[in-house]
Design an enzyme around this catalytic site. Sequence first.
Site: not given
Ligand code: BDP
Length: 624
Positions: A195, A437, A490, A526
């Site tokens: 991404d 990932e 997330y 993250e």
């Molecule tokens: C994670 C990835 C990262 C993406 C992020 C996203 O590690 O590179 O930019 O998600 O979706 O899965 O913002």
Amino acid sequence: MPTIIFLFALLIINNAAASGMLYPRFSETRTIIEINGMWKFRADMSPTRNEGFLKKWYTQPLSQTGDVIPMPVPASYNDITQDRKLRDFIGWVWYETEFFVPVEWQQKRVVLRFDSAHYNTMVWVNSKEVLSHVGGHLPFEVQLNSSLDINGVNRLTVAVNNTLTPSTLPPGTIHYMKDTNRYPAGYFVQDISFDFFNYAGIHRSVKLYTTPIFFIDDITIVTDVKGSDGIVDYSIIGGGSSNDTTIVVEVLDADGIPVATSIKQNGQMIIRNVNLWWPFGMSKKPTAYMYTLKVVLKSSAGRDVYRQPFGVRTVKVTSTQLLINNKPFYCHGVPKHEDSDIRGKGLDYALIAKDFNLLKWLGATCIRTSHYPYAEEIMDQCDQQGIAVIDESPGVGITSVHNFGNASLTHHLEVMNEMVRRDKNRPAVIIWSVANEPLVTVPQAEHYFKSVIMHTKNLDPTRPVTFVAAVGPNGDYATKYVDILCINRYFAWYSDCGHTELIQKQVEYDMNKWREHHNIPIIVTEYGADTVAGLHQSPSFVFTEEYQVEFLSEYHAAFDKMRKKFLVGEMVWNFADFMTKEDITRVVGNRKGLFTRQRQPKMSAHLLKKRYESIMNETISVIH
Ligand code: BDP
């Protein structure tokens, strides 16, 4: 069917990975000239991208092969012009510049170094091929003497190809669109599963530097602490040949005063009353104390002097803690990108300084080099300013079983060699991350990741090794090999979008499950929500600044319950907005930044500043 993939076959020559790769530093025996600036440039727009090789563009001035444009080095070429075709170009681009070398360099070893170019690079000097390198984020170099014209102008031609294949890091595939009703003949696109925008070009500085003929080729420093003593194990590798060598190795403190001396090539030195390297915020004393290992190598062929900065610190992982100098370290920080307007991923000192000022303003103690090794100038600032680093390889987008073949594995091991060789002496680097990932729910992942992780541990037994996982805690083939668990989460974004009320419950359930399987500490590497700066809505709604604040606050409440137990770090995705490929889920790039791409704070940056400063106040009281 024309293909651009076969061009990789041309690259298997003189891959410059065998020797040391010390950062070029001035000394009384070494000189450096940067040959950055405005170079000549043209993209090979021929259907197979192969015209440059067929017509041997490297045998003549580039401007005689066709139209050239000015192109800055270092910079990505993508956002420099108004031409969309060049922004999205896939294939070979050609650069050219000229240089002279001083006559006295005849007596020296003259080295041409690229701090990085993305992705595959071939280099000619005066029409002669001198160097090639596969991989986008690490330095490569070659000794040039026999190719140089010492009495005149030297022409440097560089071809760079950004094509990604299943065995590059990151991987990608070229996808030919075969439906001639909908696509012109030979139409292809580059598919990627990561991404960020695949910026390309000569991204970091190009340097000519000299060393004596018999020279210091590599230095490795490993430190330990015993009571108030700093233990410095070092080894030095010389290059060239000589049989009458003497060596003097000194440790200099931050004021340049010698505090330990040796005359052995490999050995141990003790620094009494050592000043330790601490991450920012962990110690009330000045943090990030840096020493210098000054090496003087003498032989009948002359003398070479090199000064290698280093810090004295230890890193350990227990079942619940990450320890720096035997004290618990809580990594509160941000993963980043080397990304900015116009220059793409090109080295930019102003941006580096600004970003470190923002990191300090935020109270961040660590970064992750998501998702590739960053410029050495950035890593220098981490060392000097006490920002701990999870140093990540370009192993991102490994999402298919086609990325687990021998060619992929061999290349991944080679990249780890190059990355550890470059960053091994940096106190700021506290963890190696071999990937982000990756696909780890298929059996093929086990051999692959076991091999890469074990290989990295062999290269450097002193630091924990991990990869960053996106999978759930219910069984995968690779997390059992990591020393510290790094997970990206997330909830309320990619799942249960909008439902911030579920975050705490889901984070807690998830982490406790991970702990049932793995008795090691966890860092959330993250968590984040896309936020368009200036977009407001109350009550909050996805993409607004209010939503980002509410979303992050819910994670914080969950983290606080686990912080004193086994959670040893939290890192918001992302430090700043960054560019991605064009996609319906991205509004001119990924907007999960605390800061905009122009480095202005969103509401969330103030939230994080408050939180990080308060965590830092807790931690700092532990160490004096
Ligand atoms: C994670 C990835 C990262 C993406 C992020 C996203 O590690 O590179 O930019 O998600 O979706 O899965 O913002």
